[in-house]
Motif scaffolding. Structure first.
Motif, PDB file in Angstrom:
ATOM      1  N   LYS A  90       0.843  -1.209   0.000  1.00 30.10           N
ATOM      2  CA  LYS A  90       0.000   0.000   0.000  1.00 30.10           C
ATOM      3  C   LYS A  90       0.878   1.259   0.000  1.00 30.10           C
ATOM      4  CE  LYS A  90      -4.025   2.164   0.397  1.00 30.10           C
ATOM      5  NZ  LYS A  90      -3.689   3.507   0.815  1.00 30.10           N
ATOM      6  N   ARG A 123      -9.956 -11.115   0.415  1.00 29.82           N
ATOM      7  CA  ARG A 123     -10.339  -9.794   0.948  1.00 29.82           C
ATOM      8  C   ARG A 123      -9.307  -8.742   0.570  1.00 29.82           C
ATOM      9  NH1 ARG A 123     -11.821 -13.465   5.975  1.00 29.82           N
ATOM     10  NH2 ARG A 123      -9.663 -14.005   5.521  1.00 29.82           N
ATOM     11  N   TYR A 126      -9.721  -7.847  -3.158  1.00 26.46           N
ATOM     12  CA  TYR A 126     -10.855  -6.970  -3.473  1.00 26.46           C
ATOM     13  C   TYR A 126     -10.587  -5.536  -3.017  1.00 26.46           C
ATOM     14  CZ  TYR A 126     -13.556 -10.643  -5.548  1.00 26.46           C
ATOM     15  OH  TYR A 126     -13.963 -11.612  -6.406  1.00 26.46           O
ATOM     16  N   GLN A 127      -9.828  -5.374  -1.952  1.00 30.19           N
ATOM     17  CA  GLN A 127      -9.428  -4.000  -1.590  1.00 30.19           C
ATOM     18  C   GLN A 127      -8.518  -3.403  -2.666  1.00 30.19           C
ATOM     19  OE1 GLN A 127      -8.050  -3.363   2.430  1.00 30.19           O
ATOM     20  NE2 GLN A 127      -9.693  -4.578   3.307  1.00 30.19           N
ATOM     21  N   ARG A 129      -8.538  -4.164  -5.795  1.00 33.99           N
ATOM     22  CA  ARG A 129      -9.371  -3.850  -6.970  1.00 33.99           C
ATOM     23  C   ARG A 129     -10.070  -2.501  -6.775  1.00 33.99           C
ATOM     24  NH1 ARG A 129     -10.185  -7.901 -10.823  1.00 33.99           N
ATOM     25  NH2 ARG A 129      -9.199  -9.851 -10.206  1.00 33.99           N
ATOM     26  N   GLN A 130     -10.504  -2.239  -5.553  1.00 34.68           N
ATOM     27  CA  GLN A 130     -11.152  -0.945  -5.272  1.00 34.68           C
ATOM     28  C   GLN A 130     -10.154   0.205  -5.448  1.00 34.68           C
ATOM     29  OE1 GLN A 130     -13.382  -0.885  -1.608  1.00 34.68           O
ATOM     30  NE2 GLN A 130     -13.161   1.331  -1.428  1.00 34.68           N
ATOM     31  N   ILE A 131      -8.939  -0.007  -4.956  1.00 37.24           N
ATOM     32  CA  ILE A 131      -7.896   1.012  -5.099  1.00 37.24           C
ATOM     33  C   ILE A 131      -7.611   1.268  -6.584  1.00 37.24           C
ATOM     34  CG2 ILE A 131      -5.410   1.402  -4.724  1.00 37.24           C
ATOM     35  CD1 ILE A 131      -5.863  -0.123  -1.976  1.00 37.24           C
ATOM     36  N   VAL A 133      -9.622   1.209  -8.974  1.00 40.07           N
ATOM     37  CA  VAL A 133     -10.645   2.066  -9.585  1.00 40.07           C
ATOM     38  C   VAL A 133     -10.151   3.505  -9.572  1.00 40.07           C
ATOM     39  CG1 VAL A 133     -12.990   2.991  -9.386  1.00 40.07           C
ATOM     40  CG2 VAL A 133     -12.568   0.557  -8.921  1.00 40.07           C
ATOM     41  N   PHE A 134      -9.707   3.958  -8.413  1.00 41.62           N
ATOM     42  CA  PHE A 134      -9.229   5.341  -8.316  1.00 41.62           C
ATOM     43  C   PHE A 134      -7.994   5.570  -9.184  1.00 41.62           C
ATOM     44  CE2 PHE A 134      -6.743   8.761  -6.274  1.00 41.62           C
ATOM     45  CZ  PHE A 134      -7.617   9.793  -6.575  1.00 41.62           C
ATOM     46  N   ASN A 141     -10.132  -9.589 -14.787  1.00 44.58           N
ATOM     47  CA  ASN A 141     -11.158 -10.150 -13.893  1.00 44.58           C
ATOM     48  C   ASN A 141     -10.921 -11.618 -13.562  1.00 44.58           C
ATOM     49  OD1 ASN A 141     -12.668  -7.866 -13.495  1.00 44.58           O
ATOM     50  ND2 ASN A 141     -13.936  -8.209 -15.298  1.00 44.58           N
TER      51      ASN A 141
END
Ligand SMILES: Cc1cc2nc3c(=O)[nH]c(=O)nc-3n(C[C@H](O)[C@H](O)[C@H](O)COP(=O)(O)O)c2cc1C
Length: 191
Positions: A90, A123, A126-127, A129-131, A133-134, A141
Protein backbone atom coordinates in the motif's frame (compact mmCIF):
# COMPACT_ATOMS: atom_id res chain seq x y z
CA UNK A 1 6.04 -13.22 -34.65
CA UNK A 2 4.02 -11.15 -32.15
CA UNK A 3 5.57 -8.17 -30.40
CA UNK A 4 7.37 -8.87 -27.07
CA UNK A 5 5.45 -7.94 -23.90
CA UNK A 6 7.04 -6.33 -20.82
CA UNK A 7 5.57 -6.64 -17.33
CA UNK A 8 6.46 -4.91 -14.06
CA UNK A 9 5.66 -6.73 -10.79
CA UNK A 10 5.37 -5.91 -7.09
CA UNK A 11 5.54 -8.40 -4.22
CA UNK A 12 3.86 -7.26 -1.00
CA UNK A 13 5.78 -9.59 1.33
CA UNK A 14 9.38 -8.91 2.39
CA UNK A 15 9.86 -12.28 4.11
CA UNK A 16 12.82 -14.23 2.69
CA UNK A 17 10.81 -17.46 2.37
CA UNK A 18 7.63 -15.64 1.33
CA UNK A 19 4.97 -17.82 -0.31
CA UNK A 20 3.94 -14.79 -2.34
CA UNK A 21 7.45 -14.38 -3.71
CA UNK A 22 7.56 -18.07 -4.64
CA UNK A 23 4.16 -17.68 -6.33
CA UNK A 24 5.48 -14.66 -8.27
CA UNK A 25 8.45 -16.76 -9.43
CA UNK A 26 6.07 -19.55 -10.46
CA UNK A 27 3.91 -17.02 -12.35
CA UNK A 28 7.02 -15.69 -14.16
CA UNK A 29 8.08 -19.22 -15.16
CA UNK A 30 4.65 -19.86 -16.72
CA UNK A 31 4.29 -16.68 -18.78
CA UNK A 32 3.63 -17.02 -22.51
CA UNK A 33 6.74 -16.99 -24.74
CA UNK A 34 7.97 -13.51 -25.58
CA UNK A 35 6.94 -12.03 -22.21
CA UNK A 36 9.49 -10.59 -19.79
CA UNK A 37 8.86 -9.53 -16.19
CA UNK A 38 10.82 -7.24 -13.87
CA UNK A 39 10.10 -7.11 -10.15
CA UNK A 40 10.26 -3.66 -8.58
CA UNK A 41 11.68 -3.97 -5.05
CA UNK A 42 9.82 -1.80 -2.55
CA UNK A 43 11.09 -2.97 0.86
CA UNK A 44 13.38 0.00 1.47
CA UNK A 45 11.14 2.81 0.28
CA UNK A 46 10.42 5.48 2.93
CA UNK A 47 6.94 5.62 4.40
CA UNK A 48 4.85 8.00 2.32
CA UNK A 49 5.29 11.53 3.57
CA UNK A 50 4.19 14.61 1.62
CA UNK A 51 7.11 16.56 3.10
CA UNK A 52 9.60 14.13 1.48
CA UNK A 53 7.60 14.35 -1.75
CA UNK A 54 7.83 18.16 -1.62
CA UNK A 55 11.66 17.83 -1.78
CA UNK A 56 11.38 15.54 -4.82
CA UNK A 57 10.45 11.88 -5.22
CA UNK A 58 13.22 9.53 -4.03
CA UNK A 59 15.28 8.14 -6.94
CA UNK A 60 14.12 4.56 -6.43
CA UNK A 61 10.52 5.64 -6.74
CA UNK A 62 11.25 7.63 -9.89
CA UNK A 63 12.98 4.54 -11.32
CA UNK A 64 9.92 2.43 -10.44
CA UNK A 65 7.63 4.89 -12.21
CA UNK A 66 9.79 4.67 -15.34
CA UNK A 67 9.81 0.86 -15.28
CA UNK A 68 6.01 0.87 -14.95
CA UNK A 69 5.50 3.40 -17.74
CA UNK A 70 7.76 1.29 -20.01
CA UNK A 71 5.84 -1.89 -19.12
CA UNK A 72 2.79 -3.08 -21.05
CA UNK A 73 1.15 -4.51 -17.94
CA UNK A 74 1.51 -4.75 -14.17
CA UNK A 75 1.39 -7.57 -11.62
CA UNK A 76 0.43 -7.02 -7.97
CA UNK A 77 1.10 -9.89 -5.57
CA UNK A 78 -0.10 -9.46 -2.02
CA UNK A 79 -0.29 -11.39 1.21
CA UNK A 80 -3.34 -10.73 3.36
CA UNK A 81 -2.61 -8.80 6.54
CA UNK A 82 -5.64 -8.29 8.78
CA UNK A 83 -8.04 -8.72 5.86
CA UNK A 84 -6.22 -6.18 3.67
CA UNK A 85 -3.15 -5.88 1.43
CA UNK A 86 0.20 -5.52 3.18
CA UNK A 87 1.32 -2.09 4.34
CA UNK A 88 4.48 -2.30 2.26
CA UNK A 89 2.48 -2.72 -0.94
CA UNK A 90 0.00 0.00 0.00
CA UNK A 91 2.91 2.34 0.77
CA UNK A 92 4.39 1.73 -2.70
CA UNK A 93 1.01 2.34 -4.32
CA UNK A 94 0.53 5.55 -2.33
CA UNK A 95 3.91 6.93 -3.48
CA UNK A 96 3.36 5.99 -7.13
CA UNK A 97 -0.18 7.37 -7.12
CA UNK A 98 1.21 10.89 -6.50
CA UNK A 99 3.40 10.86 -9.60
CA UNK A 100 2.79 12.40 -13.03
CA UNK A 101 2.20 10.53 -15.24
CA UNK A 102 0.46 8.30 -12.73
CA UNK A 103 1.86 4.91 -13.77
CA UNK A 104 -1.15 2.68 -13.04
CA UNK A 105 -3.46 4.64 -15.36
CA UNK A 106 -4.72 2.58 -18.27
CA UNK A 107 -2.46 -0.41 -17.53
CA UNK A 108 -3.76 -3.98 -17.51
CA UNK A 109 -3.07 -5.45 -14.05
CA UNK A 110 -2.95 -9.08 -12.88
CA UNK A 111 -3.56 -9.65 -9.17
CA UNK A 112 -2.90 -12.70 -7.04
CA UNK A 113 -1.83 -13.66 -3.56
CA UNK A 114 -1.12 -16.42 -1.07
CA UNK A 115 -2.22 -16.57 2.56
CA UNK A 116 -2.49 -18.98 5.45
CA UNK A 117 -6.28 -18.68 5.65
CA UNK A 118 -8.69 -20.57 3.41
CA UNK A 119 -9.81 -17.44 1.51
CA UNK A 120 -6.30 -16.99 0.14
CA UNK A 121 -6.13 -13.16 0.07
CA UNK A 122 -9.64 -12.71 -1.39
CA UNK A 123 -10.34 -9.79 0.95
CA UNK A 124 -6.96 -8.17 0.28
CA UNK A 125 -7.40 -8.54 -3.48
CA UNK A 126 -10.86 -6.97 -3.47
CA UNK A 127 -9.43 -4.00 -1.59
CA UNK A 128 -6.72 -3.71 -4.25
CA UNK A 129 -9.37 -3.85 -6.97
CA UNK A 130 -11.15 -0.94 -5.27
CA UNK A 131 -7.90 1.01 -5.10
CA UNK A 132 -7.36 0.33 -8.81
CA UNK A 133 -10.64 2.07 -9.58
CA UNK A 134 -9.23 5.34 -8.32
CA UNK A 135 -5.88 4.67 -10.02
CA UNK A 136 -7.68 3.97 -13.31
CA UNK A 137 -5.92 0.60 -13.73
CA UNK A 138 -7.43 -2.22 -15.80
CA UNK A 139 -7.50 -5.28 -13.55
CA UNK A 140 -7.93 -8.64 -15.24
CA UNK A 141 -11.16 -10.15 -13.89
CA UNK A 142 -10.47 -13.84 -14.38
CA UNK A 143 -9.07 -16.17 -13.37
CA UNK A 144 -8.99 -15.06 -9.74
CA UNK A 145 -5.94 -16.64 -8.11
CA UNK A 146 -6.43 -16.82 -4.35
CA UNK A 147 -3.93 -19.27 -2.89
CA UNK A 148 -5.39 -20.40 0.44
CA UNK A 149 -3.66 -22.53 3.06
CA UNK A 150 -0.41 -21.62 1.38
CA UNK A 151 1.63 -23.74 3.78
CA UNK A 152 0.20 -26.84 2.05
CA UNK A 153 1.02 -25.72 -1.50
CA UNK A 154 4.73 -24.95 -1.30
CA UNK A 155 7.72 -27.14 -0.37
CA UNK A 156 10.26 -26.34 2.33
CA UNK A 157 12.85 -25.62 -0.37
CA UNK A 158 10.73 -22.85 -1.87
CA UNK A 159 8.86 -24.48 -4.75
CA UNK A 160 5.20 -24.43 -5.70
CA UNK A 161 4.02 -28.03 -5.37
CA UNK A 162 0.33 -27.64 -6.16
CA UNK A 163 -0.43 -28.28 -9.84
CA UNK A 164 -3.87 -26.64 -9.73
CA UNK A 165 -2.30 -23.39 -8.47
CA UNK A 166 0.39 -23.63 -11.15
CA UNK A 167 -2.31 -23.96 -13.82
CA UNK A 168 -4.23 -20.95 -12.44
CA UNK A 169 -1.07 -18.84 -12.46
CA UNK A 170 -0.37 -19.87 -16.07
CA UNK A 171 -3.97 -19.03 -17.05
CA UNK A 172 -3.73 -15.63 -15.36
CA UNK A 173 -0.48 -14.85 -17.21
CA UNK A 174 -2.11 -15.84 -20.51
CA UNK A 175 -5.17 -13.72 -19.71
CA UNK A 176 -3.03 -10.68 -18.83
CA UNK A 177 -1.06 -10.99 -22.08
CA UNK A 178 -4.30 -11.35 -24.06
CA UNK A 179 -5.70 -8.18 -22.42
CA UNK A 180 -2.48 -6.34 -23.29
CA UNK A 181 -2.60 -7.52 -26.92
CA UNK A 182 -6.25 -6.47 -27.24
CA UNK A 183 -5.45 -3.04 -25.77
CA UNK A 184 -2.52 -2.61 -28.18
CA UNK A 185 -4.65 -3.65 -31.17
CA UNK A 186 -7.39 -1.22 -30.15
CA UNK A 187 -4.83 1.58 -29.80
CA UNK A 188 -3.57 0.85 -33.36
CA UNK A 189 -7.14 0.94 -34.61
CA UNK A 190 -7.87 4.45 -33.29
CA UNK A 191 -4.55 5.90 -34.54
C1 LIG B 1 0.29 -8.99 10.34
C2 LIG B 1 -0.27 -10.25 9.75
C3 LIG B 1 -1.63 -10.33 9.51
C4 LIG B 1 -2.18 -11.48 8.90
N1 LIG B 1 -3.49 -11.48 8.57
C5 LIG B 1 -3.98 -12.50 7.83
C6 LIG B 1 -5.30 -12.44 7.29
O1 LIG B 1 -6.03 -11.48 7.46
N2 LIG B 1 -5.74 -13.50 6.54
C7 LIG B 1 -4.94 -14.60 6.29
O2 LIG B 1 -5.36 -15.52 5.59
N3 LIG B 1 -3.68 -14.67 6.79
C8 LIG B 1 -3.18 -13.65 7.53
N4 LIG B 1 -1.87 -13.69 7.99
C9 LIG B 1 -1.05 -14.88 7.69
C10 LIG B 1 -0.40 -14.73 6.33
O3 LIG B 1 -1.33 -15.10 5.34
C11 LIG B 1 0.84 -15.64 6.21
O4 LIG B 1 1.79 -15.19 7.16
C12 LIG B 1 1.43 -15.63 4.81
O5 LIG B 1 2.38 -16.65 4.75
C13 LIG B 1 2.06 -14.30 4.47
O6 LIG B 1 2.58 -14.32 3.16
P1 LIG B 1 4.14 -14.58 2.83
O7 LIG B 1 4.38 -16.05 3.05
O8 LIG B 1 4.28 -14.20 1.40
O9 LIG B 1 4.98 -13.74 3.74
C14 LIG B 1 -1.34 -12.57 8.60
C15 LIG B 1 0.04 -12.49 8.90
C16 LIG B 1 0.57 -11.34 9.45
C17 LIG B 1 2.06 -11.27 9.70
Amino acid sequence: MSEPIKLAAFCGSLRKASFNRIALNAFAERLPAGTTIETIEIGDWPLYNADIQAQGFPEKIQAAQKTMLDADGLVLVTPEYNYGPSGVLKNAIDWLSRMTPQPFAGKPVALFGAAGGILGTARAQYQLRQILVFLDGRPVNKPEVMIGQAQNRFSADGKLTDDATGKLLADLGASLVLHIRHAKAAAQHVK
